[in-house]
Design a protein around this motif. Structure first.
Motif, PDB file in Angstrom:
ATOM      1  N   VAL A  78      -5.991  -4.529  -9.527  1.00 57.72           N
ATOM      2  CA  VAL A  78      -5.634  -5.773 -10.199  1.00 57.72           C
ATOM      3  C   VAL A  78      -4.960  -5.444 -11.529  1.00 57.72           C
ATOM      4  O   VAL A  78      -5.281  -4.456 -12.176  1.00 57.72           O
ATOM      5  CB  VAL A  78      -6.874  -6.672 -10.430  1.00 57.72           C
ATOM      6  N   ASN A 138      -6.073  -2.453  -2.015  1.00 56.63           N
ATOM      7  CA  ASN A 138      -6.549  -3.826  -1.970  1.00 56.63           C
ATOM      8  C   ASN A 138      -7.468  -4.171  -3.135  1.00 56.63           C
ATOM      9  O   ASN A 138      -7.896  -5.316  -3.270  1.00 56.63           O
ATOM     10  CB  ASN A 138      -7.281  -4.094  -0.654  1.00 56.63           C
ATOM     11  N   ARG A 139      -7.787  -3.178  -3.975  1.00 56.15           N
ATOM     12  CA  ARG A 139      -8.692  -3.413  -5.103  1.00 56.15           C
ATOM     13  C   ARG A 139      -8.032  -3.070  -6.439  1.00 56.15           C
ATOM     14  O   ARG A 139      -8.694  -2.741  -7.419  1.00 56.15           O
ATOM     15  CB  ARG A 139      -9.992  -2.621  -4.907  1.00 56.15           C
ATOM     16  N   LEU A 180      -3.247  -9.253  -1.308  1.00 54.17           N
ATOM     17  CA  LEU A 180      -4.248  -9.995  -2.061  1.00 54.17           C
ATOM     18  C   LEU A 180      -3.751 -11.399  -2.397  1.00 54.17           C
ATOM     19  O   LEU A 180      -4.544 -12.320  -2.588  1.00 54.17           O
ATOM     20  CB  LEU A 180      -4.576  -9.229  -3.351  1.00 54.17           C
ATOM     21  N   SER A 213       0.825  -1.212   0.000  1.00 51.98           N
ATOM     22  CA  SER A 213       0.000   0.000   0.000  1.00 51.98           C
ATOM     23  C   SER A 213       0.850   1.250   0.000  1.00 51.98           C
ATOM     24  O   SER A 213       0.512   2.251  -0.640  1.00 51.98           O
ATOM     25  CB  SER A 213      -0.940   0.007   1.207  1.00 51.98           C
ATOM     26  N   ASP A 265      -8.074   2.279  -3.762  1.00 55.80           N
ATOM     27  CA  ASP A 265      -7.910   1.336  -2.668  1.00 55.80           C
ATOM     28  C   ASP A 265      -6.853   0.322  -3.089  1.00 55.80           C
ATOM     29  O   ASP A 265      -7.080  -0.446  -4.039  1.00 55.80           O
ATOM     30  CB  ASP A 265      -9.246   0.645  -2.386  1.00 55.80           C
ATOM     31  N   ILE A 271      -8.551 -10.786   2.397  1.00 51.14           N
ATOM     32  CA  ILE A 271      -8.506  -9.708   1.412  1.00 51.14           C
ATOM     33  C   ILE A 271      -8.973 -10.224   0.053  1.00 51.14           C
ATOM     34  O   ILE A 271      -9.686  -9.535  -0.675  1.00 51.14           O
ATOM     35  CB  ILE A 271      -7.094  -9.113   1.341  1.00 51.14           C
ATOM     36  N   GLY A 272      -8.597 -11.439  -0.289  1.00 50.25           N
ATOM     37  CA  GLY A 272      -9.050 -12.025  -1.542  1.00 50.25           C
ATOM     38  C   GLY A 272     -10.561 -12.178  -1.591  1.00 50.25           C
ATOM     39  O   GLY A 272     -11.196 -11.936  -2.620  1.00 50.25           O
ATOM     40  N   ASN A 321       1.745  -7.492  -2.373  1.00 48.21           N
ATOM     41  CA  ASN A 321       0.322  -7.200  -2.298  1.00 48.21           C
ATOM     42  C   ASN A 321      -0.368  -8.292  -1.469  1.00 48.21           C
ATOM     43  O   ASN A 321      -0.307  -9.477  -1.816  1.00 48.21           O
ATOM     44  CB  ASN A 321      -0.274  -7.168  -3.711  1.00 48.21           C
ATOM     45  N   ALA A 373     -12.158  -8.737  -2.019  1.00 47.28           N
ATOM     46  CA  ALA A 373     -12.010  -8.211  -3.376  1.00 47.28           C
ATOM     47  C   ALA A 373     -12.860  -8.980  -4.385  1.00 47.28           C
ATOM     48  O   ALA A 373     -12.858  -8.660  -5.580  1.00 47.28           O
ATOM     49  CB  ALA A 373     -10.541  -8.250  -3.794  1.00 47.28           C
ATOM     50  N   ASN A 418      -8.164  -0.091 -11.258  1.00 50.40           N
ATOM     51  CA  ASN A 418      -8.386   0.387  -9.901  1.00 50.40           C
ATOM     52  C   ASN A 418      -9.860   0.180  -9.586  1.00 50.40           C
ATOM     53  O   ASN A 418     -10.701   1.054  -9.814  1.00 50.40           O
ATOM     54  CB  ASN A 418      -8.011   1.867  -9.783  1.00 50.40           C
ATOM     55  N   VAL A 419     -10.174  -1.009  -9.073  1.00 49.76           N
ATOM     56  CA  VAL A 419     -11.567  -1.406  -8.887  1.00 49.76           C
ATOM     57  C   VAL A 419     -12.270  -0.457  -7.924  1.00 49.76           C
ATOM     58  O   VAL A 419     -11.804  -0.231  -6.802  1.00 49.76           O
ATOM     59  CB  VAL A 419     -11.646  -2.852  -8.357  1.00 49.76           C
TER      60      VAL A 419
END
Length: 298
Positions: A90, A87-88, A193, A70, A85, A199-200, A191, A203, A139-140
């Protein structure tokens, strides 16, 4: 910070140093599934770097310590970008153009970027370029101002369609391990994730997923092995679109078609990597410029 995507396009980030050693190159090879018969990539007595290694350097930087993903994402703000975010985030696409064989030493990194496709150029202290990287990320959940905005300055070569009238010229099957993401993260992409199931799930992936760059490396290593006879200097360009996640332990199959001549004595190939565990395509729009291994003489 006000959102203004027109300020993002063409924005140049400051240069940032990167570094690696032989152990990093060996760790990366294992992280992308190198096997006991891949001695040229895993035996330190006489080995060469997998040419796709530079794709991990933007996150690894010049440190040998574990980093906080992060902080790496937020430490280089881009004017006009909405808040994202970590964490989002991908991976969307990744390409690498190999300009010079990678030395077993540390170099400097000069990079400039745009929001969807970021271009990084890996250079040494004398300004000699070794690789050019293009990547994009989703960037979800990030929001701009509600208006559609699309602008491109430059990008990597795009893959030709998969031939519908013939079978692949090469097929590479491989198997990831349940610990694959644990190993690959040691190359610099920490990451959470890829290691924290909570976290997975949050997401929307149902748990831990494998790094896209690990699947990227699996495909590159397999194509080098089958098309170029294992010659790491044969690969000159390699790019994919990440189309669906791979989970640690999934089986992979890469189908490769030769579709014409490439630059500087290479051939151009189109490929897709299928996740045999769930039946979905994991890597689409695959393109590579690579020198084929000489045909055996009778």
């Amino acid at each position: 910070m006000a959102v203004d995507l027109s300020k993002v396009v063409g924005h140049t980030l400051p240069d940032r140093p990167v570094a690696w050693n032989k152990r990093d190159l060996l760790t990366y090879a294992v992280g992308v599934g190198a096997k006991s018969d891949d001695l040229s990539f895993v035996y330190d007595k006489s080995f060469a770097a997998l040419p796709t290694y530079p794709v991990v350097l933007p996150l690894k930087g010049d440190s040998q310590e574990v980093n906080l993903f992060s902080e790496r994402v937020k430490s280089r703000p881009i004017p006009g970008m909405p808040t994202v975010d970590p964490n989002r985030i991908v991976h969307g696409t990744q390409s690498i153009e190999i300009l010079k064989e990678l030395p077993l030493a540390h170099l400097g990194d000069s990079e400039s970027g745009i929001v969807v496709t970021v271009e990084n150029v890996l250079i040494d202290p004398n300004g000699v370029p070794y690789a050019k990287l293009y990547s994009s990320a989703f960037n979800v959940g990030a929001k701009a101002n509600g208006d559609k905005y699309t602008k491109t300055i430059a990008g990597p070569p795009q893959a030709k369609p998969v031939p519908k009238d013939r079978k692949p010229d090469w097929i590479v099957k491989d198997q990831t391990s349940l610990e694959q993401a644990i190993t690959f993260r040691l190359s610099g992409d920490y990451n959470p994730l890829h290691i924290d199931p909570k976290i997975g799930v949050g997401a929307g992936f149902g748990g831990v997923i494998l790094h896209g760059l690990a699947t990227f490396g699996f495909a590159a290593r397999g194509i080098i092995k089958t098309v170029a006879g294992g010659d790491p200097t044969a690969l000159k360009f390699f790019g994919v679109r990440f189309t669906s996640p791979v989970k640690p332990g999934d089986a992979l199959e890469t189908s490769v078609w030769e579709v014409g001549p490439g630059p500087n004595g290479t051939v151009e190939v189109t490929f897709v990597t299928k996740n045999l565990t769930n039946g979905k395509v994991a890597l689409g729009s695959g393109i590579a410029y690579i020198r084929k291994a000489p045909s055996p003489k009778l």
